[in-house]
Design a protein around this motif. Structure first.
Motif, PDB file in Angstrom:
ATOM      1  N   THR A 124       0.862  -1.174   0.000  1.00  0.00           N
ATOM      2  CA  THR A 124       0.000   0.000   0.000  1.00  0.00           C
ATOM      3  C   THR A 124       0.897   1.222   0.000  1.00  0.00           C
ATOM      4  N   PHE A 125       0.294   2.387   0.008  1.00  0.00           N
ATOM      5  CA  PHE A 125       1.070   3.608   0.102  1.00  0.00           C
ATOM      6  C   PHE A 125       0.414   4.574   1.069  1.00  0.00           C
ATOM      7  N   THR A 126       1.247   5.452   1.612  1.00  0.00           N
ATOM      8  CA  THR A 126       0.816   6.479   2.550  1.00  0.00           C
ATOM      9  C   THR A 126       1.821   7.616   2.451  1.00  0.00           C
ATOM     10  N   HIS A 127       1.707   8.606   3.337  1.00  0.00           N
ATOM     11  CA  HIS A 127       2.700   9.674   3.360  1.00  0.00           C
ATOM     12  C   HIS A 127       3.898   9.207   4.185  1.00  0.00           C
ATOM     13  N   SER A 128       5.069   9.732   3.874  1.00  0.00           N
ATOM     14  CA  SER A 128       6.296   9.271   4.522  1.00  0.00           C
ATOM     15  C   SER A 128       6.393   9.665   5.993  1.00  0.00           C
ATOM     16  N   TYR A 129       5.562  10.595   6.428  1.00  0.00           N
ATOM     17  CA  TYR A 129       5.476  10.938   7.852  1.00  0.00           C
ATOM     18  C   TYR A 129       4.037  11.327   8.151  1.00  0.00           C
ATOM     19  N   VAL A 130       3.677  11.351   9.430  1.00  0.00           N
ATOM     20  CA  VAL A 130       2.313  11.691   9.829  1.00  0.00           C
ATOM     21  C   VAL A 130       2.116  13.189   9.637  1.00  0.00           C
ATOM     22  N   VAL A 131       1.127  13.558   8.831  1.00  0.00           N
ATOM     23  CA  VAL A 131       0.819  14.965   8.573  1.00  0.00           C
ATOM     24  C   VAL A 131      -0.211  15.449   9.595  1.00  0.00           C
ATOM     25  N   ASP A 132      -0.428  16.759   9.641  1.00  0.00           N
ATOM     26  CA  ASP A 132      -1.444  17.300  10.536  1.00  0.00           C
ATOM     27  C   ASP A 132      -2.798  16.706  10.192  1.00  0.00           C
ATOM     28  N   GLU A 133      -3.511  16.333  11.232  1.00  0.00           N
ATOM     29  CA  GLU A 133      -4.818  15.724  11.003  1.00  0.00           C
ATOM     30  C   GLU A 133      -5.830  16.778  10.577  1.00  0.00           C
ATOM     31  N   ARG A 134      -6.768  16.346   9.742  1.00  0.00           N
ATOM     32  CA  ARG A 134      -7.833  17.220   9.253  1.00  0.00           C
ATOM     33  C   ARG A 134      -9.096  16.384   9.124  1.00  0.00           C
ATOM     34  N   LYS A 135     -10.200  16.907   9.610  1.00  0.00           N
ATOM     35  CA  LYS A 135     -11.467  16.183   9.578  1.00  0.00           C
ATOM     36  C   LYS A 135     -11.891  15.938   8.122  1.00  0.00           C
ATOM     37  N   PRO A 136     -12.300  14.722   7.818  1.00  0.00           N
ATOM     38  CA  PRO A 136     -12.775  14.418   6.464  1.00  0.00           C
ATOM     39  C   PRO A 136     -14.184  14.941   6.234  1.00  0.00           C
ATOM     40  N   PHE A 137     -14.512  15.155   4.978  1.00  0.00           N
ATOM     41  CA  PHE A 137     -15.834  15.575   4.552  1.00  0.00           C
ATOM     42  C   PHE A 137     -16.798  14.400   4.698  1.00  0.00           C
ATOM     43  N   ASP A 138     -18.052  14.681   5.030  1.00  0.00           N
ATOM     44  CA  ASP A 138     -19.040  13.624   5.290  1.00  0.00           C
ATOM     45  C   ASP A 138     -19.204  12.640   4.129  1.00  0.00           C
ATOM     46  N   LYS A 139     -19.192  13.145   2.892  1.00  0.00           N
ATOM     47  CA  LYS A 139     -19.357  12.239   1.741  1.00  0.00           C
ATOM     48  C   LYS A 139     -18.208  11.237   1.666  1.00  0.00           C
ATOM     49  N   TYR A 140     -17.014  11.683   2.026  1.00  0.00           N
ATOM     50  CA  TYR A 140     -15.843  10.797   2.015  1.00  0.00           C
ATOM     51  C   TYR A 140     -16.020   9.696   3.065  1.00  0.00           C
ATOM     52  N   ILE A 141     -16.439  10.082   4.249  1.00  0.00           N
ATOM     53  CA  ILE A 141     -16.681   9.109   5.321  1.00  0.00           C
ATOM     54  C   ILE A 141     -17.774   8.121   4.907  1.00  0.00           C
ATOM     55  N   ASN A 142     -18.820   8.616   4.266  1.00  0.00           N
ATOM     56  CA  ASN A 142     -19.909   7.726   3.826  1.00  0.00           C
ATOM     57  C   ASN A 142     -19.413   6.679   2.836  1.00  0.00           C
TER      58      ASN A 142
END
Length: 170
Positions: A124-142
């Motif tokens: 899989t892939f991700t960012h190389s370090y933990v970035v600042d957290e940001r709340k996801p948009f409701d449609k994304y969560i759905n």
């Protein structure tokens, strides 16, 4: 065979197959009205299965495709005490590279090797370090919730909601 194929482990909106297939086939996604080019090789995944990932799930960055909300990432450091619910798709290595580019290979710049299934590597892939957290948009969560229900049909809706709430910053 293991050099041609990879199991792509996903943990965000790609856990929902309909959403994931936009990265393979291309086209406009009904969930966010974004257009995707698709892979050069538009072949369907050969297989798919539920898969747990020993990395912490979190949401960060600001995605224009998801109304400037955060999107899913994994902490790049393995943590066997935390399991992120995911799904693996058996695709070609070239498709994996194309998907990473479409996701944004500057955001998803670190490939994680998660072992093997049936002698084929799981990545899989991700960012190389933990970035600042940001709340996801409701449609994304759905979309993620639909994907969890599709992948883990025995999981009650309340349990899916609690799982999501545990990973969204307070």
């Amino acid at each position: 065979m293991s050099e041609k194929y990879v199991w792509y482990a996903c943990y965000g909106s790609n856990i929902l197959k309909e959403r994931f297939m936009h990265y393979i086939k291309g086209g406009k996604c009904r969930f966010n009205d974004a257009y995707y080019n698709g892979c050069k090789d538009k072949s369907d995944p050969l297989d798919e299965r539920p898969f747990t990932i020993p990395h912490k799930l979190y949401f960060g960055m600001s995605s224009r495709k998801w109304e400037d909300g955060g999107v899913a990432f994994l902490d790049p450091e393995k943590d066997d005490s935390i399991m992120t619910l995911g799904k693996i798709y058996k695709i070609t290595c070239d498709q994996f590279k194309d998907i990473q580019k479409q996701e944004g290979d500057s955001w998803y710049d670190k490939i994680l090797c998660l072992g093997e299934v049936d002698g084929i590597p799981v990545k899989t892939f991700t960012h190389s370090y933990v970035v600042d957290e940001r709340k996801p948009f409701d449609k994304y969560i759905n979309v993620i919730m639909l994907g969890l229900k599709e992948t883990y049909p025995e999981m009650p809706n309340e349990e899916i909601e609690q799982y999501i709430k545990r990973h969204i910053m307070p």
